[in-house]
Design a protein around this motif. Structure first.
Motif, PDB file in Angstrom:
ATOM      1  N   ILE A  55      33.079  41.415  37.921  1.00 16.96           N
ATOM      2  CA  ILE A  55      34.121  40.500  37.436  1.00 16.96           C
ATOM      3  C   ILE A  55      34.838  41.049  36.194  1.00 16.96           C
ATOM      4  N   PRO A  56      34.106  41.538  35.184  1.00 16.77           N
ATOM      5  CA  PRO A  56      34.819  42.083  34.017  1.00 16.77           C
ATOM      6  C   PRO A  56      35.737  43.247  34.375  1.00 16.77           C
ATOM      7  N   VAL A  57      35.323  44.083  35.316  1.00 18.78           N
ATOM      8  CA  VAL A  57      36.155  45.209  35.753  1.00 18.78           C
ATOM      9  C   VAL A  57      37.430  44.687  36.409  1.00 18.78           C
ATOM     10  N   ASN A  58      37.300  43.679  37.251  1.00 17.19           N
ATOM     11  CA  ASN A  58      38.471  43.105  37.912  1.00 17.19           C
ATOM     12  C   ASN A  58      39.403  42.411  36.927  1.00 17.19           C
ATOM     13  N   MET A  59      38.833  41.761  35.935  1.00 18.53           N
ATOM     14  CA  MET A  59      39.656  41.126  34.892  1.00 18.53           C
ATOM     15  C   MET A  59      40.504  42.178  34.174  1.00 18.53           C
ATOM     16  N   ALA A  60      39.866  43.290  33.840  1.00 18.07           N
ATOM     17  CA  ALA A  60      40.575  44.369  33.152  1.00 18.07           C
ATOM     18  C   ALA A  60      41.665  44.958  34.045  1.00 18.07           C
ATOM     19  N   LEU A  61      41.374  45.097  35.341  1.00 22.49           N
ATOM     20  CA  LEU A  61      42.364  45.633  36.278  1.00 22.49           C
ATOM     21  C   LEU A  61      43.532  44.671  36.443  1.00 22.49           C
ATOM     22  N   ALA A  62      43.249  43.374  36.535  1.00 21.82           N
ATOM     23  CA  ALA A  62      44.323  42.380  36.658  1.00 21.82           C
ATOM     24  C   ALA A  62      45.236  42.412  35.438  1.00 21.82           C
ATOM     25  N   GLU A  63      44.637  42.599  34.269  1.00 21.99           N
ATOM     26  CA  GLU A  63      45.445  42.718  33.046  1.00 21.99           C
ATOM     27  C   GLU A  63      46.286  43.988  33.078  1.00 21.99           C
ATOM     28  N   LYS A  64      45.691  45.077  33.564  1.00 21.91           N
ATOM     29  CA  LYS A  64      46.402  46.351  33.684  1.00 21.91           C
ATOM     30  C   LYS A  64      47.610  46.223  34.620  1.00 21.91           C
ATOM     31  N   LEU A  65      47.446  45.431  35.695  1.00 20.45           N
ATOM     32  CA  LEU A  65      48.530  45.209  36.650  1.00 20.45           C
ATOM     33  C   LEU A  65      49.532  44.168  36.159  1.00 20.45           C
TER      34      LEU A  65
ATOM     35  N   PRO B 240      29.356  35.866  32.862  1.00 18.75           N
ATOM     36  CA  PRO B 240      29.428  34.393  32.823  1.00 18.75           C
ATOM     37  C   PRO B 240      30.161  33.875  31.593  1.00 18.75           C
ATOM     38  N   VAL B 241      29.903  34.504  30.443  1.00 21.45           N
ATOM     39  CA  VAL B 241      30.575  34.083  29.206  1.00 21.45           C
ATOM     40  C   VAL B 241      32.064  34.361  29.302  1.00 21.45           C
ATOM     41  N   LEU B 242      32.405  35.534  29.843  1.00 21.21           N
ATOM     42  CA  LEU B 242      33.807  35.907  29.996  1.00 21.21           C
ATOM     43  C   LEU B 242      34.550  34.900  30.860  1.00 21.21           C
ATOM     44  N   VAL B 243      33.982  34.568  32.014  1.00 17.06           N
ATOM     45  CA  VAL B 243      34.622  33.612  32.925  1.00 17.06           C
ATOM     46  C   VAL B 243      34.773  32.248  32.257  1.00 17.06           C
ATOM     47  N   PHE B 244      33.716  31.787  31.630  1.00 15.35           N
ATOM     48  CA  PHE B 244      33.716  30.465  30.989  1.00 15.35           C
ATOM     49  C   PHE B 244      34.816  30.375  29.923  1.00 15.35           C
ATOM     50  N   VAL B 245      34.884  31.381  29.070  1.00 20.58           N
ATOM     51  CA  VAL B 245      35.852  31.368  27.964  1.00 20.58           C
ATOM     52  C   VAL B 245      37.277  31.557  28.471  1.00 20.58           C
ATOM     53  N   LEU B 246      37.484  32.509  29.396  1.00 21.47           N
ATOM     54  CA  LEU B 246      38.832  32.784  29.879  1.00 21.47           C
ATOM     55  C   LEU B 246      39.437  31.598  30.616  1.00 21.47           C
ATOM     56  N   VAL B 247      38.641  30.933  31.455  1.00 20.58           N
ATOM     57  CA  VAL B 247      39.162  29.800  32.223  1.00 20.58           C
ATOM     58  C   VAL B 247      39.501  28.632  31.301  1.00 20.58           C
TER      59      VAL B 247
ATOM     60  N   LEU C 272      40.396  29.202  20.658  1.00 20.43           N
ATOM     61  CA  LEU C 272      40.016  29.563  22.023  1.00 20.43           C
ATOM     62  C   LEU C 272      40.635  30.893  22.432  1.00 20.43           C
ATOM     63  N   ALA C 273      41.891  31.100  22.042  1.00 20.68           N
ATOM     64  CA  ALA C 273      42.567  32.363  22.362  1.00 20.68           C
ATOM     65  C   ALA C 273      41.892  33.537  21.664  1.00 20.68           C
ATOM     66  N   ASN C 274      41.516  33.333  20.398  1.00 19.65           N
ATOM     67  CA  ASN C 274      40.838  34.399  19.654  1.00 19.65           C
ATOM     68  C   ASN C 274      39.467  34.706  20.254  1.00 19.65           C
ATOM     69  N   LEU C 275      38.754  33.655  20.671  1.00 18.92           N
ATOM     70  CA  LEU C 275      37.444  33.846  21.292  1.00 18.92           C
ATOM     71  C   LEU C 275      37.593  34.597  22.616  1.00 18.92           C
ATOM     72  N   SER C 276      38.621  34.239  23.375  1.00 21.98           N
ATOM     73  CA  SER C 276      38.892  34.922  24.640  1.00 21.98           C
ATOM     74  C   SER C 276      39.176  36.397  24.409  1.00 21.98           C
ATOM     75  N   ASP C 277      39.975  36.696  23.393  1.00 20.92           N
ATOM     76  CA  ASP C 277      40.300  38.094  23.070  1.00 20.92           C
ATOM     77  C   ASP C 277      39.051  38.865  22.639  1.00 20.92           C
ATOM     78  N   ALA C 278      38.183  38.193  21.894  1.00 22.89           N
ATOM     79  CA  ALA C 278      36.970  38.851  21.407  1.00 22.89           C
ATOM     80  C   ALA C 278      36.029  39.210  22.555  1.00 22.89           C
ATOM     81  N   VAL C 279      35.840  38.258  23.482  1.00 19.54           N
ATOM     82  CA  VAL C 279      34.963  38.523  24.631  1.00 19.54           C
ATOM     83  C   VAL C 279      35.564  39.619  25.507  1.00 19.54           C
TER      84      VAL C 279
ATOM     85  N   ALA D 241      33.511  25.043  37.451  1.00 18.67           N
ATOM     86  CA  ALA D 241      33.694  23.587  37.425  1.00 18.67           C
ATOM     87  C   ALA D 241      33.743  23.079  35.991  1.00 18.67           C
ATOM     88  N   TRP D 242      32.768  23.485  35.172  1.00 17.24           N
ATOM     89  CA  TRP D 242      32.737  23.028  33.782  1.00 17.24           C
ATOM     90  C   TRP D 242      33.891  23.604  32.958  1.00 17.24           C
ATOM     91  N   ALA D 243      34.228  24.859  33.216  1.00 15.79           N
ATOM     92  CA  ALA D 243      35.331  25.473  32.476  1.00 15.79           C
ATOM     93  C   ALA D 243      36.653  24.783  32.805  1.00 15.79           C
TER      94      ALA D 243
END
Length: 402
Positions: free
Chosen positions: A266-276, A54-61, A169-176, A149-151
């Motif tokens: 979701i975190p696994v898919n995020m990592a895969l999307a970045e890999k692609l 949830p934190v990952l989605v909120f911050v990334l969006v 925000l970018a640094n926080l996204s990278d950290a998460v 919705a909130w993000a």
């Protein structure tokens, strides 16, 4: 010890996961009584994924929208269309398979006391209320529609912020994202615990009675994953779809199979999307959205089990009713929870279309939980891996048009 850790981390993650699976099976067959000491690894792993998602989605969006440059196009319209088409086609295939291979169930008394949705409007109402949920509550309860919705609102509002805020925000996204990478690196140990628990507590022979139903469900999901989805990708992207399909099944589907949670994956898919190397502005939104509404596997489960109940009771399903069932399965599947067993709760809704009573429908749900060790794992693998498949397909289609 440091050298051992570095050597272990240098091995491909999928290979390490396979090693974890093998060890989990061996331990379950040799020391099945050692439950608490080994299953805790699986519990901790899934818990960590669910906690960070949830934190990952909120911050990334928020970061993706706040840093989005005006005029820079995303592929969300195409992705959502692909989600809808694939979910409907999955329900279509499931109904056709159920006609070709009719299955009857041994219904038993004592179905679990679960309150299913009373109708499609209740499912849609629930989705709408999730969207306007309190943001803190949404994050605490992993309500991804509310989180999105909130993000989205905060991201759009922060587009006018100064550069230092956007950098933060970018640094926080990278950290998460870094924390997610640490958690995913522990997947072999977590999956070892999950496999051990499944075999030690359920037993390999426990599913024999429902083997035919499991085979139909699994083969239908395989057909959707290896025929229907590749066909959609080919039509949209005009390229060989199988390298993408197989990569997503290997890197996303395998993990989803064992966690049995689209939300946890979701975190696994995020990592895969970045890999692609996909567009982050798109996948930061499409991946968590897909975990909520892209439910081809759920459409298969709802359709097959509902048709099995109809065959058991001798109910004749005509073509017109079958088409309605396909649509209802697709809509209901989009409302299925992103957690283990979520689609089973919507079977009574589909059964009501055929005039099947709640008492019988809940017995079907109970059977669904019995076979859930296999059914829900395959369903989640199909659901979650296709989130990345269609996100990538939309981007490939855009590149083709340039």
């Amino acid at each position: 010890m440091k050298a051992v850790i570095e050597k272990w981390n240098s091995i491909n993650l999928v290979t390490r996961i396979l090693v974890g699976i093998i060890i989990g099976v061996v331990l379950a067959l040799t020391v099945p009584d050692a439950v608490s000491g080994i299953t805790i690894l699986g519990t901790l792993f899934v818990g960590a994924l669910k906690a960070v998602a949830p934190v990952l989605v909120f911050v990334l969006v928020i970061n993706a929208l706040a840093s989005h440059v005006s005029g820079k196009a995303t592929n969300m319209k195409t992705v959502i269309l692909l989600y809808a088409v694939s979910t409907f086609l999955a329900g279509f295939v499931a109904v056709i398979v159920s006609f070709i291979f009719p299955t009857e169930l041994t219904l038993k008394t004592g179905a679990q006391e679960i309150a299913p949705p009373s109708g499609v409007m209740e499912v849609l109402q629930s989705l709408l209320f999730n969207i306007v949920s309190n943001p803190v509550s949404a994050i605490m309860n992993a309500n991804y529609l509310g989180i999105l919705a909130w993000a989205v609102l905060l991201g759009i509002a922060l587009k006018a912020s100064n550069d230092s805020t956007k950098t933060m925000l970018a640094n926080l996204s990278d950290a998460v994202t870094k924390i997610v990478q640490w958690i995913i690196s522990l997947a072999p140990f977590g999956i070892m615990g999950i496999v051990f628990e499944s075999i030690a507590t359920t037993g390999i022979e426990a599913l024999r009675e429902y083997l035919q139903l499991i085979v139909i469900l699994v083969m239908t999901m395989f057909f959707v994953a290896l025929v229907v989805n590749p066909l959609i990708v080919f039509i949209v992207a005009r390229r060989n779809p199988y390298p993408l399909i197989l990569t997503c099944l290997k890197d996303s589907g395998l993990t989803a199979f064992f966690t049995r949670s689209s939300a946890a994956n979701i975190p696994v898919n995020m990592a895969l999307a970045e890999k692609l190397k996909l567009n982050k502005d798109t996948y930061a939104v499409s991946i968590p959205l897909g975990a909520t509404i892209n439910m081809a596997g759920a459409a298969v489960t709802i359709s097959v089990l509902t048709m099995a109940a109809a065959h058991t009771l001798g109910i004749e399903v005509d073509i017109f009713t079958a088409v309605i069932l396909m649509v209802l399965s697709a809509v209901s599947a989009a409302g299925a929870s992103g957690v283990a067993g979520g689609s089973l709760l919507l079977i009574p809704l589909a059964c009501s279309l055929l005039g099947i009573s709640d008492d019988v429908a809940m017995q079907v749900v109970a059977i669904g939980f019995i076979i859930g060790v296999v059914q829900d794992s395959c369903e989640t693998a199909l659901n979650s891996s296709s989130d990345v498949v269609f996100t990538a397909a939309a981007e490939y289609a855009k590149e083709r048009k340039k």
